[in-house]
Design an enzyme around this catalytic site. Structure first.
Site, short mmCIF file in Angstrom:
data_model
loop_
_atom_site.label_atom_id
_atom_site.label_comp_id
_atom_site.label_asym_id
_atom_site.label_seq_id
_atom_site.Cartn_x
_atom_site.Cartn_y
_atom_site.Cartn_z
N ASN A 1 93.56 102.98 55.43
CA ASN A 1 92.58 102.36 56.36
C ASN A 1 93.28 102.59 57.68
O ASN A 1 94.33 101.94 58.15
CB ASN A 1 92.68 100.76 56.03
N LYS B 1 91.66 101.76 60.51
CA LYS B 1 91.31 100.83 61.46
C LYS B 1 90.65 101.45 62.63
O LYS B 1 90.12 102.39 62.56
CB LYS B 1 92.38 99.92 61.59
N HIS C 1 87.67 93.15 54.54
CA HIS C 1 89.06 93.01 55.38
C HIS C 1 89.06 91.94 56.09
O HIS C 1 88.23 91.54 56.56
CB HIS C 1 89.02 94.47 56.17
N GLU D 1 90.49 91.62 58.74
CA GLU D 1 90.20 91.78 60.38
C GLU D 1 88.75 91.49 60.55
O GLU D 1 88.27 90.77 61.43
CB GLU D 1 90.64 93.05 60.79
N GLU E 1 95.58 91.82 49.82
CA GLU E 1 96.17 91.94 51.43
C GLU E 1 96.52 90.53 51.82
O GLU E 1 95.76 90.14 52.56
CB GLU E 1 95.29 92.76 52.29
N GLY F 1 100.27 94.40 59.33
CA GLY F 1 100.66 94.62 60.66
C GLY F 1 101.84 93.86 61.10
O GLY F 1 102.32 94.21 62.28
N SER G 1 101.82 96.18 55.31
CA SER G 1 103.03 96.61 55.66
C SER G 1 103.74 97.54 54.64
O SER G 1 104.94 97.59 54.46
CB SER G 1 104.08 95.52 56.19
P1 13P Z 1 99.29 97.56 57.57
O1 13P Z 1 99.65 98.62 56.57
O2 13P Z 1 99.21 98.34 58.95
O3 13P Z 1 100.17 96.23 57.28
O4 13P Z 1 97.87 97.36 57.29
C1 13P Z 1 97.43 96.72 56.13
C2 13P Z 1 95.98 96.69 56.15
O5 13P Z 1 95.39 95.82 56.48
C3 13P Z 1 95.17 97.85 55.13
O6 13P Z 1 94.02 97.64 55.25
#
Ligand code: 13P
Length: 255
Positions: A9, A11, A94, A96, A166, A172, A213
């Site tokens: 992903n 982002k 997601h 976010e 997640e 992150g 992560s």
């Molecule tokens: P990270 O791997 O940067 O922690 O992000 C995970 C994520 O949100 C994947 O959708």
């Protein structure tokens, strides 16, 4: 046996030219790994260019979101047929999008319906926040997201859906869940909700990923768990060697 599944992903990273560069760096290493479903989910604006680069490879393409309506006056949105012309997959719900863009279990549900109606495979994201985690509410929250997100949904088979667990506190932050902790949520909550909605056979066919992560050096811990079938990778999917290493770890977990 569920085939391992690793998706990146991206982002809101990578312009079209940067995306082209990253994908050309990744393709040989990804192509060298078999037995894993490998998927890239770049920003919408990169999809057309990346679809062309992935033609003839076994690397799948996904979007990070979409609207549920097939067309209409929805300025700034992207529809299921638009996504389906270029992609096989779409990430939905997601954290976010839930935190910053008003996504709810109800909108996730509409989007899942729309994805399936357009032959897209939704990658549905669920996971608790840090506050919920610390209050011991993980199972309750994830179960609710699963039930409401998937209510009324029917699947032709278990390959039509992917779920990503997640935990928001792991995204992150560099603070990944443990393999055992994530596996317990998948086993005790996600597969139970899948079985209630789709029956026990399909619940065993759906791939469930861990995200938060995931890096080259901790991926194997997750892939070793029996109920975790792969990863949804954020930051580490933006670097070719790191993402390739995670995909290799997924393949090695099958050996
Ligand atoms: P990270 O791997 O940067 O922690 O992000 C995970 C994520 O949100 C994947 O959708």
């Amino acid at each position: 046996m569920r085939k391992p599944f690793v998706a990146g992903n991206w982002k809101m990273y990578k312009t079209v030219s940067e995306a082209r560069h990253l994908v050309s760096e990744m393709v040989p290493g990804l192509q060298a790994v078999s037995g894993v479903d490998k998927v890239l989910c770049p920003p919408f604006i990169d999809l057309l260019a990346i679809a062309a680069l992935l033609e003839g490879t076994d690397i799948g393409l996904g979007a990070q979101n979409m609207h549920w309506e097939a067309s209409g006056a929805f300025t700034g949105e992207v529809s299921p047929p638009m996504v389906a012309e270029l992609c096989k997959y779409v990430i939905l719900g997601h954290s976010e999008r839930r935190a910053y863009f008003g996504e709810t279990d109800a909108t996730v549900n509409r989007k899942v319906q729309a994805a399936l109606a357009h032959n897209l495979v939704p990658i549905v994201c669920v996971g608790e926040t840090l506050t919920e985690y610390e209050a011991g509410r993980t199972n309750e929250v994830v179960f609710r997201q699963m039930k409401l997100g998937l209510t009324g949904i029917e699947l032709p088979d278990g390959n039509a859906l992917v779920v990503a667990y997640e935990p928001v506190w792991a995204i992150g932050t560099g603070r990944a869940a443990t393999g055992k902790g994530a596996n317990a949520v998948v086993a005790d909550v996600i597969r139970v909700a899948l079985a209630e909605q789709f029956g026990s056979q399909v619940s065993q066919e759906v791939r469930v990923l861990y995200g938060g992560s995931v890096k080259g050096d901790n991926a194997a811990e997750f892939f070793a768990e029996p109920e975790i079938d792969g990863a949804l990778v954020g930051g580490a999917s933006l670097k070719a060697p790191d993402f390739i290493r995670i995909v290799q770890a997924a393949a090695a977990s099958q050996a």
